[in-house]
Write an enzyme that holds these catalytic residues in place. Sequence first.
Site, PDB file in Angstrom:
ATOM      1  N   ARG A   1      11.296  -6.519   5.028  1.00 56.14           N
ATOM      2  CA  ARG A   1      11.204  -5.094   5.357  1.00 56.14           C
ATOM      3  C   ARG A   1      11.726  -4.841   6.766  1.00 56.14           C
ATOM      4  NH1 ARG A   1       5.402  -2.217   4.912  1.00 56.14           N
ATOM      5  NH2 ARG A   1       5.089  -3.056   6.994  1.00 56.14           N
TER       6      ARG A   1
ATOM      7  N   ARG B   1      -0.814  -9.479  13.027  1.00 56.00           N
ATOM      8  CA  ARG B   1      -1.312  -8.358  12.210  1.00 56.00           C
ATOM      9  C   ARG B   1      -2.161  -8.886  11.054  1.00 56.00           C
ATOM     10  NH1 ARG B   1       4.013  -5.506  10.675  1.00 56.00           N
ATOM     11  NH2 ARG B   1       2.682  -4.151   9.426  1.00 56.00           N
TER      12      ARG B   1
ATOM     13  N   ARG C   1      11.127  -0.990  11.962  1.00 58.32           N
ATOM     14  CA  ARG C   1       9.799  -1.154  12.565  1.00 58.32           C
ATOM     15  C   ARG C   1       9.765  -2.424  13.400  1.00 58.32           C
ATOM     16  NH1 ARG C   1       5.047  -0.031   8.249  1.00 58.32           N
ATOM     17  NH2 ARG C   1       3.966  -1.266   9.832  1.00 58.32           N
TER      18      ARG C   1
ATOM     19  N   LYS D   1       0.834  -1.217   0.000  1.00 59.91           N
ATOM     20  CA  LYS D   1       0.000   0.000   0.000  1.00 59.91           C
ATOM     21  C   LYS D   1       0.866   1.264   0.000  1.00 59.91           C
ATOM     22  CE  LYS D   1      -2.199  -1.090   3.851  1.00 59.91           C
ATOM     23  NZ  LYS D   1      -1.602  -2.409   4.163  1.00 59.91           N
TER      24      LYS D   1
ATOM     25  N   ARG E   1      -9.641   0.975   8.699  1.00 60.49           N
ATOM     26  CA  ARG E   1      -9.194  -0.353   9.124  1.00 60.49           C
ATOM     27  C   ARG E   1     -10.334  -1.200   9.689  1.00 60.49           C
ATOM     28  NH1 ARG E   1      -3.454   0.058   8.197  1.00 60.49           N
ATOM     29  NH2 ARG E   1      -2.414  -1.472   9.456  1.00 60.49           N
TER      30      ARG E   1
HETATM   31  O1  C5P Z   1      -0.736   1.043   7.954  1.00 61.01           O
HETATM   32  P1  C5P Z   1       0.488   0.463   8.604  1.00 61.01           P
HETATM   33  O2  C5P Z   1       0.708  -0.973   8.263  1.00 61.01           O
HETATM   34  O3  C5P Z   1       1.681   1.309   8.429  1.00 61.01           O
HETATM   35  O4  C5P Z   1       0.171   0.477  10.164  1.00 61.01           O
HETATM   36  C1  C5P Z   1       1.075  -0.028  11.113  1.00 61.01           C
HETATM   37  C2  C5P Z   1       0.361  -0.264  12.419  1.00 61.01           C
HETATM   38  O5  C5P Z   1      -0.223   0.956  12.879  1.00 61.01           O
HETATM   39  C3  C5P Z   1      -0.796  -1.232  12.343  1.00 61.01           C
HETATM   40  O6  C5P Z   1      -0.377  -2.579  12.452  1.00 61.01           O
HETATM   41  C4  C5P Z   1      -1.624  -0.802  13.546  1.00 61.01           C
HETATM   42  O7  C5P Z   1      -1.041  -1.238  14.746  1.00 61.01           O
HETATM   43  C5  C5P Z   1      -1.481   0.706  13.493  1.00 61.01           C
HETATM   44  N1  C5P Z   1      -2.542   1.355  12.704  1.00 61.01           N
HETATM   45  C6  C5P Z   1      -3.824   1.403  13.234  1.00 61.01           C
HETATM   46  N2  C5P Z   1      -4.825   2.012  12.521  1.00 61.01           N
HETATM   47  C7  C5P Z   1      -4.571   2.559  11.321  1.00 61.01           C
HETATM   48  C8  C5P Z   1      -3.282   2.513  10.774  1.00 61.01           C
HETATM   49  C9  C5P Z   1      -2.280   1.887  11.496  1.00 61.01           C
HETATM   50  O8  C5P Z   1      -4.066   0.904  14.302  1.00 61.01           O
HETATM   51  N3  C5P Z   1      -5.554   3.159  10.641  1.00 61.01           N
HETATM   52 MG    MG Z   2       2.105   1.032   5.035  1.00 64.33          MG
END
Ligand code: C5P
Ligand code: MG
Length: 200
Positions: A128, A146, A134, A14, A89
């Site tokens: 990654r 996740r 991270r 994404k 989400r």
């Molecule tokens: O979107 P991304 O994978 O970068 O998000 C990393 C982490 O941030 C997710 O696994 C979650 O813990 C948190 N997150 C969230 N709600 C979102 C975006 C991210 O809780 N809308």
């Molecule tokens: Mg991302």
Amino acid sequence: MLNLVLFGPPGAGKGTQAIRLAEKFNLVHISTGDILRQEIASKTELGRVAGELIDKGELVPDDVVISMIESRLKKPRCTVGFIFDGFPRTVAQALAFDKLLMKHHSKVSVMLCLVVDKGELVERLHKRGLTSGRGDDLETTTIEHRIDIYNEKTSPLIKYYESQGKYFPIPGMGTIEEITESLIHTIEKFNTKPIAVTSK
Ligand code: C5P
Ligand code: MG
């Protein structure tokens, strides 16, 4: 206004694709994950709370994420649209998002879902993790968690957008360039109006 939701499980690409699409279509890229990571880096109270959840692979509460989006949309700016990466989400977030956009006389144009096999996701996230810094990309258990959270809480959004005729699955397994091309091809169907019209 072109409002794209770029959707998919963790590791689907994404972030990578959102940057390319934002450039191609002149969109403002809003990544809720990046915003949360900035809060963590700035050591804010939100960052402290979010950091604990992110490290465990859990989601940050809906109201917190929605108010982050709300404040971003309030900023006056000149743009033809937005690309939302990693948001919404949950179904509750999507409902609140629709209300919010309605207040701005706008709506989600299309939801593009990157489709990637689970084995490939786990492999990409491990890779990654070697360079991203991270914590949530390092441990297999966190990565698996996740993906489970995605399946349980996030994937119901597919039905939500499908019922509105806005869901478009896009194969997310080729090269970065091939995937961008597929995304562009679909977006162009929704973006047939000229971006800038000059009239006297
Ligand atoms: O979107 P991304 O994978 O970068 O998000 C990393 C982490 O941030 C997710 O696994 C979650 O813990 C948190 N997150 C969230 N709600 C979102 C975006 C991210 O809780 N809308
Ligand atoms: Mg991302």
